[in-house]
Design a protein around this motif. Structure first.
Motif, mmCIF file in Angstrom:
data_model
loop_
_atom_site.group_PDB
_atom_site.id
_atom_site.type_symbol
_atom_site.label_atom_id
_atom_site.label_comp_id
_atom_site.label_asym_id
_atom_site.label_seq_id
_atom_site.Cartn_x
_atom_site.Cartn_y
_atom_site.Cartn_z
ATOM 1 N N ALA A 1 22.969 86.453 107.296
ATOM 2 C CA ALA A 1 22.011 87.037 106.543
ATOM 3 C C ALA A 1 22.148 88.501 106.635
ATOM 4 N N LEU A 2 22.852 89.257 107.488
ATOM 5 C CA LEU A 2 23.010 90.741 107.545
ATOM 6 C C LEU A 2 24.219 91.180 106.722
ATOM 7 N N PRO A 3 24.057 92.489 106.024
ATOM 8 C CA PRO A 3 25.441 92.796 105.197
ATOM 9 C C PRO A 3 26.090 93.952 106.401
ATOM 10 N N PHE A 4 27.166 94.098 106.098
ATOM 11 C CA PHE A 4 27.868 95.223 106.624
ATOM 12 C C PHE A 4 29.045 95.771 106.029
ATOM 13 N N ALA A 5 29.180 97.172 106.091
ATOM 14 C CA ALA A 5 30.300 97.681 105.430
ATOM 15 C C ALA A 5 31.717 97.955 106.114
ATOM 16 N N GLN A 6 32.763 98.126 105.531
ATOM 17 C CA GLN A 6 34.045 98.313 106.259
ATOM 18 C C GLN A 6 33.895 99.671 106.754
ATOM 19 N N SER A 7 34.359 99.797 108.144
ATOM 20 C CA SER A 7 34.145 101.057 108.809
ATOM 21 C C SER A 7 34.673 100.908 110.215
ATOM 22 N N ALA A 8 34.472 102.035 110.995
ATOM 23 C CA ALA A 8 34.955 101.652 112.267
ATOM 24 C C ALA A 8 34.278 100.668 113.019
ATOM 25 N N ASP A 9 33.217 100.249 112.691
ATOM 26 C CA ASP A 9 32.567 98.963 113.336
ATOM 27 C C ASP A 9 32.634 97.701 112.843
ATOM 28 N N PHE A 10 33.116 97.647 111.432
ATOM 29 C CA PHE A 10 33.483 96.274 110.775
ATOM 30 C C PHE A 10 34.841 96.410 109.941
ATOM 31 N N ALA A 11 35.410 95.503 110.114
ATOM 32 C CA ALA A 11 36.754 95.491 109.697
ATOM 33 C C ALA A 11 36.704 94.986 108.049
ATOM 34 N N LEU A 12 35.649 94.651 107.539
ATOM 35 C CA LEU A 12 35.525 94.254 106.247
ATOM 36 C C LEU A 12 34.117 94.425 105.527
ATOM 37 N N ASN A 13 34.118 94.347 104.274
ATOM 38 C CA ASN A 13 32.736 94.547 103.592
ATOM 39 C C ASN A 13 32.134 92.762 103.741
ATOM 40 N N LYS A 14 30.757 93.051 103.715
ATOM 41 C CA LYS A 14 30.012 91.533 103.720
ATOM 42 C C LYS A 14 28.717 91.720 103.135
ATOM 43 N N ASP A 15 28.366 91.153 102.066
ATOM 44 C CA ASP A 15 27.035 91.311 101.600
ATOM 45 C C ASP A 15 26.029 90.329 102.390
ATOM 46 N N GLY A 16 24.953 90.902 102.425
ATOM 47 C CA GLY A 16 23.874 90.296 102.941
ATOM 48 C C GLY A 16 23.774 88.656 102.421
ATOM 49 N N GLY A 17 23.619 87.692 102.930
ATOM 50 C CA GLY A 17 23.637 86.059 102.706
ATOM 51 C C GLY A 17 24.684 85.517 102.542
ATOM 52 N N ASP A 18 26.032 86.242 102.737
ATOM 53 C CA ASP A 18 27.465 85.736 102.517
ATOM 54 C C ASP A 18 27.803 85.570 104.216
ATOM 55 N N PRO A 19 28.273 84.232 104.451
ATOM 56 C CA PRO A 19 28.531 84.080 105.838
ATOM 57 C C PRO A 19 30.023 84.835 106.140
ATOM 58 N N CYS A 20 29.873 85.462 107.381
ATOM 59 C CA CYS A 20 31.236 86.146 107.690
ATOM 60 C C CYS A 20 32.190 85.136 107.858
#
Length: 288
Positions: free
Chosen positions: A28-47
């Motif tokens: 459900a949650l989105p995240f952006a590539q950064s020091a905390d996440f290795a890649l970009n992911k849109d909300g609703g897309d499975p990791c």
């Protein structure tokens, strides 16, 4: 009466149970590539690390694989509640028509469960005994909201409810921090930094600082040096501890501190935490 309240509240399921969740935070949650996440992911897309059984394929190595943000996330039990209660065990893969709605319900439920977590803590504090009735009423109301239908949850004025709950938490904070007394005001002077609610203390040198009874709600403590500091009776709700160095710091009796905050910080065996929190495993990496 106080003991009964605490015992009843202890029955609340306010920590994540991934075994009974449909991988909602991973989807459900989105995240952006950064020091905390290795890649970009849109909300609703499975990791891409989410497996068929809704478990994380790299759970044991999240930090090493570049997903530190996942390692410090906590839904406060909202994931399994949405999965098993709100949607009665019907997952989004087998019921794709409900997926979008489920993903929108989840972050609202997370906020409600976070409020329950803090209200539950406030009810355990003797200093707030004079408002325990109000706190219990707020907890009961918040808990009832978590059992609404998905549509009703989406229609909630969550901001208004948060404001009402926050008012009670502020009053609780004032009662607790009053124990620090006048000495608090004298010892919290720092010629280089303003110490208070929402303070920008990114990278600040606060080593050995007496922060006892301080109001650090929402303070930015990113990469701050808090080694050997006294943070007893300190309100730390919403404080950002990412990479904060709290080795040797005393956080016992601090209030509204959460496990994710400690998971994002750097501590050691000399860091003193409230009894409700555990020492993160990664604190002992590299011989700390």
């Amino acid at each position: 009466m106080m003991a009964n309240l605490i015992n009843n509240n202890d029955q609340l399921n306010l920590s994540s149970d991934c075994e009974n969740c449909f991988g909602l935070c991973c989807t459900a949650l989105p995240f952006a590539q950064s020091a905390d996440f290795a890649l970009n992911k849109d909300g609703g897309d499975p990791c891409p690390n989410l497996q068929a059984d809704f478990r994380c394929g790299i759970h044991r190595n999240l930090r090493q694989k570049g997903f530190r943000g996942c390692a410090v996330y906590e839904c406060f039990g909202a994931g399994q509640h949405v999965s098993q209660v709100t949607y009665e065990g019907n997952d989004w893969r087998d019921h794709p028509a409900a997926a979008k709605e489920m993903f929108e319900v989840f972050p609202i439920m997370q906020q409600l469960h976070e409020m329950l977590y803090f209200l539950n803590e406030a009810l355990s504090l003797e200093e707030a005994k004079s408002i325990h009735k109000d706190l219990q009423a707020a907890l009961d109301e918040t808990k009832s909201l978590t059992y609404l239908s998905p549509k009703s949850i989406l229609d909630l004025n969550i901001q208004s409810h948060r404001m009402a709950v926050n008012e009670l938490l502020l009053r609780t904070s004032e009662y607790v921090r009053a124990k620090a007394g006048q000495k608090k005001k004298k010892n919290q002077k720092n010629k280089n930094h303003k110490i208070g609610r929402g303070s920008d203390l990114i990278g600040a040198n606060l080593r050995g600082e007496n922060l006892r009874g301080a109001n650090l709600r929402g303070a930015l403590l990113i990469a701050a040096d808090l080694r050997d500091s006294d943070m007893r009776l300190t309100d730390l709700i919403g404080a950002d501890f990412r990479d904060a160095d709290i080795r040797g710091a005393d956080l016992t009796e601090s209030i509204f501190l959460t496990q994710p905050q400690m998971n994002s910080a750097k501590g050691d065996r000399n860091t003193k935490l409230p009894g409700t929190l555990r020492v993160p495993d990664h604190w002992f990496e590299n011989g700390r």
